[in-house]
Design a protein around this motif. Structure first.
Motif, PDB file in Angstrom:
ATOM      1  N   UNK B 327       0.866  -1.174   0.000  1.00 19.76           N
ATOM      2  CA  UNK B 327       0.000   0.000   0.000  1.00 19.76           C
ATOM      3  C   UNK B 327       0.901   1.221   0.000  1.00 19.76           C
ATOM      4  N   UNK B 328       0.414   2.268  -0.658  1.00 20.93           N
ATOM      5  CA  UNK B 328       1.219   3.483  -0.735  1.00 20.93           C
ATOM      6  C   UNK B 328       0.374   4.650  -0.258  1.00 20.93           C
ATOM      7  N   UNK B 329       0.887   5.298   0.772  1.00 20.72           N
ATOM      8  CA  UNK B 329       0.169   6.457   1.296  1.00 20.72           C
ATOM      9  C   UNK B 329       1.013   7.688   1.023  1.00 20.72           C
ATOM     10  N   UNK B 330       0.391   8.701   0.432  1.00 18.26           N
ATOM     11  CA  UNK B 330       1.148   9.919   0.134  1.00 18.26           C
ATOM     12  C   UNK B 330       0.792  10.979   1.169  1.00 18.26           C
ATOM     13  N   UNK B 331       1.693  11.942   1.359  1.00 18.94           N
ATOM     14  CA  UNK B 331       1.422  12.975   2.362  1.00 18.94           C
ATOM     15  C   UNK B 331       0.204  13.827   1.995  1.00 18.94           C
ATOM     16  N   UNK B 332      -0.117  13.843   0.731  1.00 20.55           N
ATOM     17  CA  UNK B 332      -1.281  14.603   0.295  1.00 20.55           C
ATOM     18  C   UNK B 332      -2.537  13.885   0.762  1.00 20.55           C
ATOM     19  N   UNK B 333      -3.267  14.483   1.655  1.00 17.75           N
ATOM     20  CA  UNK B 333      -4.377  13.773   2.277  1.00 17.75           C
ATOM     21  C   UNK B 333      -5.538  13.535   1.317  1.00 17.75           C
ATOM     22  N   UNK B 334      -5.527  14.303   0.239  1.00 14.20           N
ATOM     23  CA  UNK B 334      -6.643  14.128  -0.685  1.00 14.20           C
ATOM     24  C   UNK B 334      -6.465  12.908  -1.581  1.00 14.20           C
ATOM     25  N   UNK B 335      -5.217  12.455  -1.702  1.00 16.38           N
ATOM     26  CA  UNK B 335      -4.962  11.296  -2.549  1.00 16.38           C
ATOM     27  C   UNK B 335      -5.246  10.049  -1.731  1.00 16.38           C
ATOM     28  N   UNK B 336      -6.131   9.212  -2.231  1.00 15.38           N
ATOM     29  CA  UNK B 336      -6.427   8.014  -1.448  1.00 15.38           C
ATOM     30  C   UNK B 336      -5.248   7.054  -1.436  1.00 15.38           C
ATOM     31  N   UNK B 337      -5.244   6.189  -0.460  1.00 17.66           N
ATOM     32  CA  UNK B 337      -4.176   5.191  -0.389  1.00 17.66           C
ATOM     33  C   UNK B 337      -4.332   4.248  -1.567  1.00 17.66           C
ATOM     34  N   UNK B 338      -3.183   3.918  -2.158  1.00 14.63           N
ATOM     35  CA  UNK B 338      -3.221   3.004  -3.293  1.00 14.63           C
ATOM     36  C   UNK B 338      -2.836   1.625  -2.821  1.00 14.63           C
ATOM     37  N   UNK B 339      -3.642   0.656  -3.210  1.00  8.92           N
ATOM     38  CA  UNK B 339      -3.308  -0.737  -2.874  1.00  8.92           C
ATOM     39  C   UNK B 339      -2.851  -1.431  -4.143  1.00  8.92           C
ATOM     40  N   UNK B 340      -1.703  -2.033  -4.077  1.00  8.23           N
ATOM     41  CA  UNK B 340      -1.122  -2.588  -5.288  1.00  8.23           C
ATOM     42  C   UNK B 340      -0.690  -4.018  -5.044  1.00  8.23           C
ATOM     43  N   UNK B 341      -0.570  -4.703  -6.156  1.00  8.51           N
ATOM     44  CA  UNK B 341      -0.033  -6.054  -6.091  1.00  8.51           C
ATOM     45  C   UNK B 341       1.226  -6.046  -6.936  1.00  8.51           C
ATOM     46  N   UNK B 342       2.348  -6.055  -6.294  1.00 10.87           N
ATOM     47  CA  UNK B 342       3.604  -5.960  -7.029  1.00 10.87           C
ATOM     48  C   UNK B 342       4.367  -7.263  -6.881  1.00 10.87           C
ATOM     49  N   UNK B 348       8.534  -1.621  -6.185  1.00  7.30           N
ATOM     50  CA  UNK B 348       8.192  -0.713  -5.094  1.00  7.30           C
ATOM     51  C   UNK B 348       9.070   0.526  -5.162  1.00  7.30           C
ATOM     52  N   UNK B 349      10.348   0.267  -5.382  1.00  2.16           N
ATOM     53  CA  UNK B 349      11.294   1.385  -5.377  1.00  2.16           C
ATOM     54  C   UNK B 349      11.040   2.290  -6.578  1.00  2.16           C
ATOM     55  N   UNK B 350      10.833   1.653  -7.734  1.00  5.21           N
ATOM     56  CA  UNK B 350      10.535   2.444  -8.928  1.00  5.21           C
ATOM     57  C   UNK B 350       9.302   3.307  -8.704  1.00  5.21           C
ATOM     58  N   UNK B 351       8.304   2.681  -8.115  1.00  2.00           N
ATOM     59  CA  UNK B 351       7.048   3.389  -7.869  1.00  2.00           C
ATOM     60  C   UNK B 351       7.275   4.663  -7.067  1.00  2.00           C
ATOM     61  N   UNK B 352       8.017   4.515  -5.964  1.00  2.00           N
ATOM     62  CA  UNK B 352       8.242   5.674  -5.091  1.00  2.00           C
ATOM     63  C   UNK B 352       9.134   6.691  -5.785  1.00  2.00           C
ATOM     64  N   UNK B 353      10.173   6.192  -6.430  1.00  4.76           N
ATOM     65  CA  UNK B 353      11.105   7.144  -7.035  1.00  4.76           C
ATOM     66  C   UNK B 353      10.468   7.899  -8.183  1.00  4.76           C
ATOM     67  N   UNK B 354       9.672   7.202  -8.977  1.00  2.79           N
ATOM     68  CA  UNK B 354       8.972   7.885 -10.068  1.00  2.79           C
ATOM     69  C   UNK B 354       8.076   8.967  -9.521  1.00  2.79           C
ATOM     70  N   UNK B 355       7.412   8.616  -8.471  1.00  2.00           N
ATOM     71  CA  UNK B 355       6.464   9.557  -7.872  1.00  2.00           C
ATOM     72  C   UNK B 355       7.214  10.806  -7.428  1.00  2.00           C
ATOM     73  N   UNK B 356       8.344  10.553  -6.757  1.00  2.00           N
ATOM     74  CA  UNK B 356       9.125  11.701  -6.289  1.00  2.00           C
ATOM     75  C   UNK B 356       9.636  12.522  -7.451  1.00  2.00           C
ATOM     76  N   UNK B 357      10.039  11.811  -8.479  1.00  2.00           N
ATOM     77  CA  UNK B 357      10.591  12.511  -9.630  1.00  2.00           C
ATOM     78  C   UNK B 357       9.542  13.436 -10.222  1.00  2.00           C
ATOM     79  N   UNK B 358       8.360  12.888 -10.398  1.00  6.56           N
ATOM     80  CA  UNK B 358       7.278  13.696 -10.952  1.00  6.56           C
ATOM     81  C   UNK B 358       7.038  14.910 -10.070  1.00  6.56           C
ATOM     82  N   UNK B 359       7.021  14.643  -8.766  1.00  4.15           N
ATOM     83  CA  UNK B 359       6.756  15.732  -7.830  1.00  4.15           C
ATOM     84  C   UNK B 359       7.849  16.787  -7.954  1.00  4.15           C
TER      85      UNK B 359
END
Lengths: 685, 836
Positions: B327-342, B348-359
């Motif tokens: 599950x991935x929870x972002x600090x943005x409270x409006x974004x719902x928690x994402x449940x994933x099957x990886x 997992x690492x790509x997911x987080x790093x991509x997200x940060x990169x975009x941000x």
């Protein structure tokens, strides 16, 4: 009047409704009677003929355009005949051809009749003759309509017939009367001594007759200046007097004001070469003739308390009291050039043809659909219909009223024959294109700015729209009944406008930075530019009434100005088309971008809905593949992603556009599959 | 006031001093000014102070004094007072006496002199704070010059405490100050080590470091057990500021893996508070140990980028947890928690790093926009790929020599000159037209030298008359005119290949009447007529006995409709029966030869309408197991069936191909489209996979996607082999709802990409006198700020643009109107869009 009414009753007894063609020798029937075979009468006849309507045109002279056979006296038309524009677009070229009438016949273009930029009026007469004969218009010459009256009949289209009587007492009966008589009755001012004044209609046009004379001209319109221009070189000096200040057409952007071609006198006045302009009310003037035949200006006021027979010497002249009174020098001639007014005299009182108010009193009162305010079925065409846009647009001139005449014809087709206003239905992907096409070439919108507008009626779900050209905006509220088209889902109104505070007799139209260049400041554009109004609902009559002064339309839900352009070419992708597209997108709440087939392919697999361009193109097997080079450009611009680059596992920083789209897509991925342990986690601890 | 002060200061001289200093003192000044006696008597043990001795102010010291004054407040936060000591005329102190002492500042702790600084080392507040703290924190912050020194310190710390190692290019900088300030706070917790040696930096970091910028490493020595290996390191990736260092140290101090046992919605950790995402590894009793190891592994990878929590599913009764492992929870409270099957920790690492990169990129962009005064929300930047591509290409001269330009004068005569005249109606200002014109030029190139075909174009912007006459209502339109006959409007893809083939096929009458059996056979083999041999794929042959003229007429009508898109032939000679016998059909029948007549299928024609026959022919032309391409997808989409699609990197394997074909053939009138996609030929397929799965799955991958209903995407289990049987049983499971979709296609509508200029609002701001606003609209449009785009969240989007525009309106000159400033402004935008 009584015999006419009797005849009408007889006719009624013999036949019913519009089927009645001829009721005895005394009464000839036509659905449409057009009075006057000038430009607007012939223009109306052309449309009636093309539509296969039963009509006749009455012309008092033996040939069309009798006004132009006499006027302008000095024979130079001030309507431009621009033969070259650098463009071959026939519609666009009409923007700069102010003399041609509308027809399908390419021979009937004025540039084939004259090489002059300001053509001779004889050429206009020849043109109108050709127009009538080549198109075989049904004109009855030598028929002067001297009386018009009504004959009530509930069966008639408008609840009455029009009974026209000509100089030979021949009566004609019509369901609909189109008045195209123009403005030909000279304006005359009566004051003591006005008998010494010569009229523009008869004054000599030979400059030799004015050699060494001092001339006073009454009036300050184009005819006054035209007269002055003709004799400027041979007179001692010319003075011009009129109530209002001079209005220069290049400052007012109104073609009826003083045109630069006639304004030689302004030069000599301002350069102190003896000629001059004066302001004053003609009603207060008086002219007296001395023993030598010289004409003196005095005031009506001085004449009122005196005995006329006492002779010239006893009359007080203004200079007796004010010894530097401006027009104190005596004149050899006084010429009246005060323009024309509508001939109200032929209408029976039952028609209630009323003069307009204020400066429009020379025109008959009409509604924004060009119909008489008091008599249904009587339409005023041509110059006489100028009260709609007097001192604003071009409705009083050929290049304007050829379009309003067409508009009236379209209204009549709907009203009497059930033919809806012509329209074309397009898919919404063509919305930006249709507007751009029209604002760039349409002549009717351009000439009749602020008066005629294109109407875009949106279909449900904004997937398609209906395009109506050159509808009179004054009757926007009645659009559905007047056109037979439905405005269910909102509408756009495409119109051309000058900047709100740009035009005016006292305005500096050459001030620095007068032209706007940035699309985001387009609403401040000064020169003629397209404006698009968006309404979610058709404005009501009430809203039309309460619109702001100088606004052609009431407050819209959104408005867009396409920034003015030096070349009046509104096809620049970024400055003109892009902001327009954004406006349309936001009004319709959709995405109107174009996409290459590859993008549509991706959307088809990754989104449940597709943008209109893909829906209406790609999905119907009409995708835009685009050449290799173009797609490469799109990739370079960051608008298209090149997936053939092998490694794209998140290493490539997403560009501003596609990146966010990917993000968007990813946000919708909610993976759910039965629990499975992270089997291949690398344990390096 | 003065009387009050009298009581405070007894010394007369002090009073004088104080009075004289009033003009230079602001109320908030923390800089004290004292006499030497007073200063030295006031020094407290343990308290640090920075003193500067001065005889009246010497002119050269003026700027320095200003900096000292400015730094007084900052130093006060660290308990260091700053004092200006006014030396009396007669030298009473040794500091006052020396002439060069006046060029220095002195740091005392209690009354012990710690250091003296030359004033040129204290050039600004940063350098003063950095140097003073550096001197005071002599023990807490070790300065090293060699790698050996560093290693010694590191080894000594192992198992005891952690080390913060900072490199600054020079002392006295803002970064130096930040490190010192951090050391002041954390100096007792971690060992701080500082260097200015670039060589040290090179030795400690793996890749080529940028020696011009500061650098901070957190070395996890406390946990280190191996004396040979260096401690684990976590580099700080942000700029060296006090705030960032504080944040970094806080993150390093947080537990590596947090164990939680509640609904992820309710969990909050230091990471979330600091604006980082939190990854939940979902565990259960049976696998706890392995999960714990996984979590720690991931946590190390993500240290400083995201937090990791281990959540026991057994303890939380949430259903969603049973279907996912991450599950991935972002600090943005409006974004719902994402449940994933990886499947992989890398994901997992790509997911987080991509997200940060975009941000990160978004943040960068926002900053950039700030610099550009947020001018217009990018509204004036072209975001239409076709328009932009065409305008980028506009300077290139198109090779249009072979395309005849027609005008109002030449149009009708041109149509009479050649057997076939192809006309492209376009508008020279319209982007799609121009894009098609480019393809058209390529078509002209292909068809060069083809007899009897004239390629021409009409610019409707120049000649609106012909375009109206020819009923051209859309741009672009292609029509093909046969001399003296009707014209056919092209309705296929705007591509070079498709258009070329249309023109070639249109030259042959459709259907083509074949005269002999040989011709008919040749036709089925694709050899006749010879001019088509290179263009068509599937040949259709209608076989009719003379008696069946009704079916033949229908066939001919269908041919008229399909002309240009399909090759159709017909044979109705006396010996038609021989032909039909050969293919075992009875006329009227249709023979269908796919790709060069390798196999001929036959269909008996029943009585049907032209429309039905067209429909039937179109359907028959579709492949059983097609390779989906950008060009052919619309034909298959029209079937409105779900897609079973095999994504393959290159050609599909023989086994898969065989099995899939079996599957496709097995059920005629399938309820789905079985197809495959070659990622080498259709690379955009990667974009599809990327949208379906966060990361690229291993290929080949078989996917079921219902494009028309629900948009659910299912992935065939990768561990199973692609066989007809496996697929069928998987499809059964899908049907019965046992499988859970791996993603669902977005249902989102296509909204305007950006807001429009709100001219109505601008007018109201600029001309409040205009009675536009309220008084006269009654009920219909009560909104204060039209246009609100229906359904859109314009309120938030419009906000920035409105403000800036209102400002602009206020400026009286409208100075952006001149050409020069406009062009200058354009250059600025060029950063992002070079073409403007």
């Amino acid at each position: 009047m009584a015999p006419a009414a009797c005849g009408a009753l007889l006719g009624l007894a013999l036949c019913t409704g519009s089927l009645c063609m001829v009721s005895g020798a005394a009464l000839l029937y036509h659905d449409y009677c057009v009075v006057g075979a000038g430009p607007s009468g012939l223009q109306a006849a052309y449309f009636l003929q093309r539509a296969g309507r039963d009509y006749v045109v009455f012309e008092r002279s033996h040939a069309p355009g009798s006004f132009f056979a006499l006027y302008p006296r000095h024979r130079k038309l001030i309507s431009i005949n621009k033969r070259y524009t650098g463009k071959s677009n026939s519609e666009f070229n009409l923007r700069h051809d102010w003399n041609s009438l509308l027809s399908h016949d390419r021979w009937l273009l004025f540039r084939r009749y004259s090489r002059d930029f300001y053509p001779n009026a004889d050429e206009m007469v020849r043109y109108l003759e050709d127009f009538a004969s080549r198109l075989k218009l049904r004109v009855q010459y030598n028929t002067a309509v001297i009386h018009v009256t009504l004959e009530r009949d509930e069966q008639a289209w408008n609840g009455h017939y029009f009974i026209l009587t000509d100089q030979d007492r021949q009566n004609y009966k019509c369901s609909c009367l189109l008045v195209a008589t123009g403005m030909w009755v000279p304006n005359v001012v009566n004051f003591p001594g006005s008998e010494y004044v010569e009229g523009y209609e008869t004054v000599s046009t030979n400059p030799e007759d004015f050699a060494g004379q001092t001339v006073l001209i009454l009036g300050r319109g184009n005819s006054a200046f035209e007269t002055a221009e003709n004799i400027l070189g041979v007179t001692n000096f010319i003075h011009m007097v009129s109530r209002s200040r001079v209005r220069l057409s290049w400052a007012t952007h109104y073609v009826g004001d003083l045109r630069a071609i006639n304004n030689g006198l302004l030069d000599t006045y301002q350069l102190k070469s003896l000629d001059g302009l004066l302001e004053g009310d003609l009603e207060d003037l008086a002219i007296i003739k001395d023993k030598k035949g010289k004409l003196h200006i005095t005031l009506r006021f001085y004449l009122e308390n005196r005995n006329i027979s006492a002779g010239i010497d006893s009359i007080t002249l203004p200079q007796d009291e004010l010894d530097n009174f401006a027009p104190r020098a005596p004149y050899d001639r006084v010429i009246r050039c005060l323009g024309w007014k509508f001939d109200f005299s032929i209408y029976n009182r039952s028609l209630k043809m009323m003069p307009g108010k204020g400066d429009k009193k020379k025109y008959p009162q009409i509604k924004p659909n060009y119909e008489s305010t008091s008599t249904r079925g009587l339409f005023v065409l041509g110059t006489a219909s100028h009260s709609i846009d007097f001192r604003k647009s071009a409705g009083g001139f050929i290049h304007g009223f050829r379009y309003t005449t067409r508009a009236v014809h379209r209204l009549l087709e709907k009203r009497h024959h059930g033919v809806p206003w012509p329209s074309t239905v397009y898919p919404v992907t063509q919305l930006t294109n249709s507007i751009i096409k029209r604002v760039n070439e349409a002549s009717g919108l351009y000439q009749m700015f602020g008066v005629l507008a294109d109407i875009i009626l949106l279909r449900e779900n904004a997937t398609a729209f209906e395009y109506l050209e050159e509808y009179p905006v004054g009757i926007l509220a009645e659009l559905e009944t007047q056109t037979g088209r439905k405005a269910r889902s909102g509408l756009f109104v495409v119109i051309m406008e000058y900047g709100k505070n740009f035009s005016g007799a006292d305005k500096d139209v050459f001030y620095y930075n007068r032209a706007v260049g940035e699309a985001q400041h387009a609403w401040q554009s000064n020169f003629l530019h397209p404006v698009i109004y968006y309404y979610k609902h058709l404005p009501t009559e009430h809203q039309m009434k309460l619109r702001p002064p100088d606004w052609p339309l009431p407050r819209p839900d959104a408005i867009h100005h396409i920034v003015e352009d030096f070349l009046t070419d509104w096809t620049a992708p970024n400055a003109h088309i892009l902001p327009l597209r954004r406006f349309l997108e936001n009004c319709l709440s959709t995405d109107l971008r174009n996409f290459f087939a590859e993008s549509c392919f991706l959307f088809a697999f990754t989104r449940q809905k597709l943008p209109p361009f893909c829906r209406q193109g790609y999905l119907r097997m009409q995708g835009l593949e685009g050449s290799e080079g173009l797609r490469r450009h799109a990739v370079e611009a960051g608008l298209l992603q090149d997936y053939s680059i092998t490694d794209f596992l998140g290493d490539r920083p997403p560009d501003s556009h596609t990146g966010s789209q990917d993000q968007l897509l990813r946000d919708h991925v909610i993976s759910v599959r039965p629990l499975q342990h992270l089997v291949n986690a690398k344990d390096e601890l | 006031m003065s009387a009050q002060k009298d009581r405070l200061f007894s010394s007369f001289s002090f009073l004088l001093f104080w009075a004289s200093s009033i003009p230079t003192r602001g109320s908030a000044r923390v800089l004290q000014e004292l006499s030497p006696q007073r200063y030295f008597s006031a020094l407290q043990a343990g308290r640090a102070s920075l003193a500067y001795f001065s005889h009246n102010v010497s002119p050269g010291a003026q700027p320095f004094l200003e900096q000292i004054e400015n730094s007084a407040e900052a130093l006060q936060d660290y308990g260091i007072s700053v004092v200006k000591v006014n030396c009396p005329k007669e030298g009473v102190s040794r500091y006052c006496g020396k002439e060069n002492a006046l060029r220095k500042a002195y740091l005392f702790r209690g009354n012990v002199l710690i250091r003296e600084f030359p004033t040129d080392a204290l050039f600004d507040v940063n350098s003063i704070v950095a140097n003073v703290l550096f001197a005071l924190l002599f023990n807490e912050v070790k300065y090293v010059e060699t790698l050996a020194d560093l290693q010694n310190i590191e080894n000594a710390l192992k198992g005891k405490s952690n080390m913060v190692f900072a490199y600054v290019p020079a002392t006295g900088t803002a970064e130096h100050r930040a490190v010192m300030e951090a050391a002041f706070v954390y100096g007792t917790v971690h060992q701080f080590v500082l260097t200015t040696e670039a060589t040290l930096l090179k030795d400690t970091s793996s890749d080529e470091p940028d020696v011009s910028s500061a650098w901070l490493l957190f070395c996890h020595c406390q946990r280190a057990t191996d004396l040979v290996q260096p401690c684990r390191r976590t580099a700080m990736e942000q700029a060296l500021t006090m705030l960032n260092i504080h944040r970094h140290l806080k993150l390093m101090g947080a537990p590596l893996v947090t164990e939680v046992a509640e609904d992820p919605e309710k969990v909050s950790t230091v990471h979330l508070q600091l604006g980082l995402p939190l990854v939940f590894i979902l565990s259960q009793k049976e696998t706890y140990e392995a999960d714990r190891r996984t979590a720690e592994f991931v946590a190390w990878q993500l240290l400083g980028k995201a937090g990791v929590a281990l959540l026991s599913r057994d303890l939380v009764g949430l259903n969603v947890l049973r279907r996912s492992n991450i599950a991935l929870k972002t600090p943005d409270e409006e974004v719902p928690i994402k449940y994933l099957l990886l499947e992989d920790t890398d994901e997992v690492i790509t997911l987080v790093e991509d997200k940060n990169k975009v941000k990160q990129i978004q943040e960068d962009e926002e900053e950039e926009e700030d610099e550009d005064e947020k001018e217009n929300n990018n509204q004036d930047i072209q975001d239409d790929e076709v328009v932009e591509a065409v305008s980028r290409d506009k300077k290139r001269e198109l090779p249009l020599e072979q395309i005849c330009v027609l005008t109002e004068e030449t149009f009708h005569s041109a149509l009479l000159e050649t057997a076939w005249t192809v006309v492209l109606f376009y508008a020279s200002w319209e982007a799609v037209s121009l894009a098609v014109l480019r393809s058209y030029a390529e078509v002209a190139n292909h068809l060069e030298g083809t007899q009897g075909v004239l390629l021409s174009r009409v610019n409707c912007w120049d000649w609106p008359g012909i375009c109206t006459e020819e009923n051209v209502t859309q741009f672009p339109t292609v029509k093909i005119y046969k001399k003296g006959e009707r014209s056919v409007m092209y309705s296929g893809m705007w591509g070079t290949k498709e258009l070329t083939s249309f023109i070639m096929l249109s030259r042959v009458s459709c259907p083509l009447k074949l005269a002999t059996i040989d011709e008919a056979e040749g036709y089925l083999r694709g050899e006749f007529p010879s001019e088509l041999s290179s263009y068509h794929h599937t040949s259709l042959l209608g076989v009719f006995s003379t008696a069946t003229s009704e079916a033949r007429e229908t066939f001919e009508e269908a041919g008229n409709i399909l002309s240009g898109h399909v090759t159709m032939g017909m044979y109705f000679e006396d010996d038609a029966l021989a032909l039909s016998r050969k293919y075992a059909v009875s006329p009227p029948a249709l023979l269908l030869a796919r790709s060069g007549g390798q196999s001929v299928e036959s269909i008996t024609l029943s009585k049907q309408s032209t429309r039905d026959m067209v429909q039937m022919i179109r359907y028959e032309l579709l492949d059983i197991f097609p390779e989906i391409t950008v060009q052919n997808l619309p034909y298959y989409l029209q079937l409105r069936k779900p897609f079973l699609i095999l994504f393959s990197d290159g050609d599909i394997g023989q086994m898969e191909s065989k099995e899939m074909l079996k599957l496709a053939k097995g059920r005629p009138q399938q309820a789905f489209v079985a197809c495959w996609l070659n990622l080498k030929k259709t690379p955009v397929g990667r974009g599809i996979l990327k949208a379906y799965f966060a990361t690229m799955p291993s290929l080949p991958v078989l996917i079921w996607v219902n494009l028309h209903a629900g948009g659910q995407v299912f992935k065939f289990p990768p561990e199973q082999s692609i066989t007809e049987m496996n697929i069928l049983s998987w499809l059964e499971k899908l049907k019965s709802g046992l499988e859970i979709p791996s993603s669902t296609l977005s249902e989102e509508d296509w909204k305007p990409p950006l807001p429009a200029y709100d001219f109505l609002q601008m007018m109201e701001v600029a001309m409040p006198e205009l009675p536009l606003h309220t008084s006269h609209h009654h009920g219909d449009t009560p909104e204060q700020h039209p246009p609100e785009s229906p359904g859109g969240d314009t309120a938030t989007r419009d906000e920035p643009s409105r403000e800036t525009k209102a400002e602009k309106m206020g400026s009286p000159g409208r100075d952006l109107r001149g050409t020069a400033p406009r062009l200058a402004a354009r250059e600025k935008q060029g950063k992002r869009h070079s073409e403007l």
